[in-house]
Design a protein around this motif. Sequence first.
Motif, PDB file in Angstrom:
ATOM      1  N   ASP A 129      22.843  65.145  32.189  1.00 18.28           N
ATOM      2  CA  ASP A 129      23.619  65.410  30.983  1.00 18.28           C
ATOM      3  C   ASP A 129      24.001  64.062  30.361  1.00 18.28           C
ATOM      4  OD1 ASP A 129      25.287  66.177  28.960  1.00 18.28           O
ATOM      5  OD2 ASP A 129      26.508  67.526  30.179  1.00 18.28           O
ATOM      6  N   ILE A 130      23.179  63.592  29.422  1.00 19.52           N
ATOM      7  CA  ILE A 130      23.378  62.281  28.816  1.00 19.52           C
ATOM      8  C   ILE A 130      24.745  62.172  28.141  1.00 19.52           C
ATOM      9  CG2 ILE A 130      22.537  60.712  27.006  1.00 19.52           C
ATOM     10  CD1 ILE A 130      19.734  61.630  27.618  1.00 19.52           C
ATOM     11  N   SER A 131      25.194  63.256  27.525  1.00 15.23           N
ATOM     12  CA  SER A 131      26.461  63.204  26.801  1.00 15.23           C
ATOM     13  C   SER A 131      27.637  62.853  27.709  1.00 15.23           C
ATOM     14  CB  SER A 131      26.735  64.548  26.113  1.00 15.23           C
ATOM     15  OG  SER A 131      26.895  65.593  27.078  1.00 15.23           O
ATOM     16  N   LYS A 132      27.482  63.059  29.029  1.00 13.69           N
ATOM     17  CA  LYS A 132      28.560  62.776  29.964  1.00 13.69           C
ATOM     18  C   LYS A 132      28.777  61.280  30.171  1.00 13.69           C
ATOM     19  CE  LYS A 132      29.854  66.941  31.256  1.00 13.69           C
ATOM     20  NZ  LYS A 132      29.392  67.509  32.535  1.00 13.69           N
ATOM     21  N   PHE A 133      27.752  60.456  29.928  1.00 14.00           N
ATOM     22  CA  PHE A 133      27.940  59.028  30.164  1.00 14.00           C
ATOM     23  C   PHE A 133      27.895  58.183  28.877  1.00 14.00           C
ATOM     24  CE2 PHE A 133      23.294  59.452  31.224  1.00 14.00           C
ATOM     25  CZ  PHE A 133      22.769  58.607  30.245  1.00 14.00           C
ATOM     26  N   VAL A 134      27.894  58.827  27.718  1.00 16.65           N
ATOM     27  CA  VAL A 134      27.874  58.095  26.450  1.00 16.65           C
ATOM     28  C   VAL A 134      29.307  57.803  25.994  1.00 16.65           C
ATOM     29  CG1 VAL A 134      27.237  58.168  24.019  1.00 16.65           C
ATOM     30  CG2 VAL A 134      25.674  59.069  25.736  1.00 16.65           C
ATOM     31  N   ASN A 135      29.644  56.531  25.825  1.00 14.37           N
ATOM     32  CA  ASN A 135      30.950  56.158  25.276  1.00 14.37           C
ATOM     33  C   ASN A 135      30.960  56.277  23.756  1.00 14.37           C
ATOM     34  OD1 ASN A 135      31.849  55.496  27.837  1.00 14.37           O
ATOM     35  ND2 ASN A 135      31.344  53.327  27.613  1.00 14.37           N
ATOM     36  N   LYS A 136      29.890  55.792  23.147  1.00 20.54           N
ATOM     37  CA  LYS A 136      29.771  55.877  21.695  1.00 20.54           C
ATOM     38  C   LYS A 136      28.322  55.642  21.304  1.00 20.54           C
ATOM     39  CE  LYS A 136      31.069  51.022  20.904  1.00 20.54           C
ATOM     40  NZ  LYS A 136      32.056  50.120  20.253  1.00 20.54           N
ATOM     41  N   VAL A 137      28.023  55.964  20.057  1.00 21.73           N
ATOM     42  CA  VAL A 137      26.690  55.742  19.490  1.00 21.73           C
ATOM     43  C   VAL A 137      26.819  54.715  18.374  1.00 21.73           C
ATOM     44  CG1 VAL A 137      24.810  56.743  18.163  1.00 21.73           C
ATOM     45  CG2 VAL A 137      25.775  58.001  20.100  1.00 21.73           C
ATOM     46  N   ILE A 138      25.966  53.697  18.408  1.00 21.04           N
ATOM     47  CA  ILE A 138      25.976  52.638  17.404  1.00 21.04           C
ATOM     48  C   ILE A 138      24.748  52.803  16.510  1.00 21.04           C
ATOM     49  CG2 ILE A 138      26.005  50.148  17.017  1.00 21.04           C
ATOM     50  CD1 ILE A 138      27.085  49.893  19.915  1.00 21.04           C
ATOM     51  N   LEU A 139      24.971  52.797  15.213  1.00 13.50           N
ATOM     52  CA  LEU A 139      23.882  52.972  14.259  1.00 13.50           C
ATOM     53  C   LEU A 139      23.388  51.624  13.739  1.00 13.50           C
ATOM     54  CD1 LEU A 139      25.144  56.060  12.212  1.00 13.50           C
ATOM     55  CD2 LEU A 139      23.820  56.006  14.336  1.00 13.50           C
ATOM     56  N   ASP A 140      22.190  51.644  13.228  1.00 14.59           N
ATOM     57  CA  ASP A 140      21.495  50.440  12.754  1.00 14.59           C
ATOM     58  C   ASP A 140      22.343  49.672  11.733  1.00 14.59           C
ATOM     59  OD1 ASP A 140      19.558  48.731  11.272  1.00 14.59           O
ATOM     60  OD2 ASP A 140      18.068  49.804  12.466  1.00 14.59           O
ATOM     61  N   PRO A 141      22.467  48.358  11.887  1.00 15.29           N
ATOM     62  CA  PRO A 141      23.282  47.569  10.948  1.00 15.29           C
ATOM     63  C   PRO A 141      22.702  47.494   9.545  1.00 15.29           C
ATOM     64  CG  PRO A 141      22.061  46.117  12.406  1.00 15.29           C
ATOM     65  CD  PRO A 141      21.879  47.504  12.939  1.00 15.29           C
ATOM     66  N   ARG A 142      21.418  47.849   9.388  1.00 14.19           N
ATOM     67  CA  ARG A 142      20.761  47.733   8.086  1.00 14.19           C
ATOM     68  C   ARG A 142      20.893  49.001   7.244  1.00 14.19           C
ATOM     69  NH1 ARG A 142      15.146  46.568  10.738  1.00 14.19           N
ATOM     70  NH2 ARG A 142      16.079  48.178  12.074  1.00 14.19           N
ATOM     71  N   LEU A 143      21.527  50.039   7.770  1.00 20.14           N
ATOM     72  CA  LEU A 143      21.658  51.288   7.042  1.00 20.14           C
ATOM     73  C   LEU A 143      22.523  51.118   5.793  1.00 20.14           C
ATOM     74  CD1 LEU A 143      22.331  53.873   9.907  1.00 20.14           C
ATOM     75  CD2 LEU A 143      20.149  53.397   8.780  1.00 20.14           C
ATOM     76  N   THR A 144      22.125  51.781   4.727  1.00 21.33           N
ATOM     77  CA  THR A 144      22.991  51.872   3.557  1.00 21.33           C
ATOM     78  C   THR A 144      24.118  52.843   3.860  1.00 21.33           C
ATOM     79  OG1 THR A 144      21.772  53.721   2.585  1.00 21.33           O
ATOM     80  CG2 THR A 144      21.000  51.486   2.060  1.00 21.33           C
ATOM     81  N   LYS A 145      25.098  52.897   2.985  1.00 20.15           N
ATOM     82  CA  LYS A 145      26.215  53.819   3.196  1.00 20.15           C
ATOM     83  C   LYS A 145      25.725  55.260   3.272  1.00 20.15           C
ATOM     84  CE  LYS A 145      30.706  55.225   1.325  1.00 20.15           C
ATOM     85  NZ  LYS A 145      31.703  55.009   0.240  1.00 20.15           N
ATOM     86  N   ASP A 146      24.812  55.646   2.383  1.00 20.89           N
ATOM     87  CA  ASP A 146      24.292  57.016   2.380  1.00 20.89           C
ATOM     88  C   ASP A 146      23.497  57.302   3.653  1.00 20.89           C
ATOM     89  OD1 ASP A 146      25.449  57.553  -0.051  1.00 20.89           O
ATOM     90  OD2 ASP A 146      23.622  57.163  -1.221  1.00 20.89           O
ATOM     91  N   GLU A 147      22.697  56.337   4.102  1.00 19.24           N
ATOM     92  CA  GLU A 147      21.923  56.524   5.336  1.00 19.24           C
ATOM     93  C   GLU A 147      22.855  56.653   6.536  1.00 19.24           C
ATOM     94  OE1 GLU A 147      17.836  54.048   4.195  1.00 19.24           O
ATOM     95  OE2 GLU A 147      19.576  52.984   5.030  1.00 19.24           O
ATOM     96  N   PHE A 148      23.911  55.856   6.537  1.00 17.90           N
ATOM     97  CA  PHE A 148      24.890  55.927   7.626  1.00 17.90           C
ATOM     98  C   PHE A 148      25.535  57.312   7.678  1.00 17.90           C
ATOM     99  CE2 PHE A 148      29.379  55.680   8.868  1.00 17.90           C
ATOM    100  CZ  PHE A 148      29.247  55.223  10.171  1.00 17.90           C
ATOM    101  N   LEU A 149      25.939  57.830   6.532  1.00 21.95           N
ATOM    102  CA  LEU A 149      26.579  59.148   6.486  1.00 21.95           C
ATOM    103  C   LEU A 149      25.605  60.242   6.911  1.00 21.95           C
ATOM    104  CD1 LEU A 149      28.618  58.801   3.160  1.00 21.95           C
ATOM    105  CD2 LEU A 149      29.491  58.768   5.506  1.00 21.95           C
ATOM    106  N   GLU A 150      24.341  60.112   6.523  1.00 22.73           N
ATOM    107  CA  GLU A 150      23.334  61.111   6.886  1.00 22.73           C
ATOM    108  C   GLU A 150      23.127  61.149   8.404  1.00 22.73           C
ATOM    109  OE1 GLU A 150      18.573  62.089   6.192  1.00 22.73           O
ATOM    110  OE2 GLU A 150      19.537  60.439   5.106  1.00 22.73           O
ATOM    111  N   GLN A 151      23.025  59.982   9.029  1.00 17.91           N
ATOM    112  CA  GLN A 151      22.832  59.960  10.478  1.00 17.91           C
ATOM    113  C   GLN A 151      24.094  60.406  11.211  1.00 17.91           C
ATOM    114  OE1 GLN A 151      20.991  56.560  12.233  1.00 17.91           O
ATOM    115  NE2 GLN A 151      19.368  56.416  10.719  1.00 17.91           N
ATOM    116  N   THR A 152      25.250  60.064  10.663  1.00 16.48           N
ATOM    117  CA  THR A 152      26.502  60.485  11.278  1.00 16.48           C
ATOM    118  C   THR A 152      26.606  62.005  11.318  1.00 16.48           C
ATOM    119  OG1 THR A 152      27.628  58.470  10.566  1.00 16.48           O
ATOM    120  CG2 THR A 152      29.019  60.341  11.137  1.00 16.48           C
ATOM    121  N   ARG A 153      26.181  62.663  10.238  1.00 21.58           N
ATOM    122  CA  ARG A 153      26.226  64.129  10.183  1.00 21.58           C
ATOM    123  C   ARG A 153      25.370  64.753  11.279  1.00 21.58           C
ATOM    124  NH1 ARG A 153      26.809  63.313   4.465  1.00 21.58           N
ATOM    125  NH2 ARG A 153      24.553  63.135   4.201  1.00 21.58           N
TER     126      ARG A 153
END
Length: 267
Positions: free
Chosen positions: A196-220
């Motif tokens: 169960d991967i979700s049991k050991f994940v502290n957080k998820v980090i997204l790509d630093p090159r994402l635009t604001k819209d891309e960041f929101l899309e992946q966050t959803r």
Amino acid sequence: MALGICSFSGVAYHSDVDLDSPVYKFYPMQRFLEAVDNGEMYFRNILHWEDNWELPTRHFNTDGMSEFNDFFIKKDALFSIFASCFTSCPDSNAMWQIYSPNKESICVETTAKALLSEITKISKSGFSAYYAPVIYMNIDRSSVNNIFDQKQTEEYPAHFYFSFIKRDAFSYEHELRLAIRLSPNPREQGVKLPVDISKFVNKVILDPRLTKDEFLEQTRKLEPLGIKVEQSSMFTNDTLRGKDYEDLIRTAERSSTICGTKFQIFK
């Protein structure tokens, strides 16, 4: 010459590992979502890694060298070893370029303690596991003695040792690996273990090159998991502002070094 501990059962780790320090793993976004949804973790057989110089001993000619047990050198033994790769230093341009070429990969933060706790829960189902930093070295004819260095090999179980050696050209990856040895040997390119991967994940980090819209899309896409999500700050433009900073700039003494008084003109 030494080849470490011959065998053990259960889950073990290298003495240099800090169980509580964060470590990171890159995943393509869709693969991560599927892994969480299916409750599984993928381990690739070490003979199918892309770098031809991984497992340098497979290039050795050991004909007539009886002192080398086939278990340590021959390919057949390596079909039972699978591994998953992590890093202690994810925020580098090289890492994001390589592991997220289309800006569609994520970086998962965990700790060795959390990871190994989940692996221990299933370790009685026919495998042993070892977690340790990768050993970077110059792999050529002159480095054969280094590969069998006694001090170095004492920390690595013999049947895992060669799967932790990597060319020093990749040292920027600061890699750690979780290797498992399956019995019986499935002779597959990869295996999926019920983790169960979700049991050991502290957080998820997204790509630093994402635009604001891309960041929101992946966050959803990640919101249903209930996991903390943030964007890598590697390219963040945090310009200092505020009255205190402005006053500091106005009153600061100019440095002769910054003004460039100690260089030579080439003629």
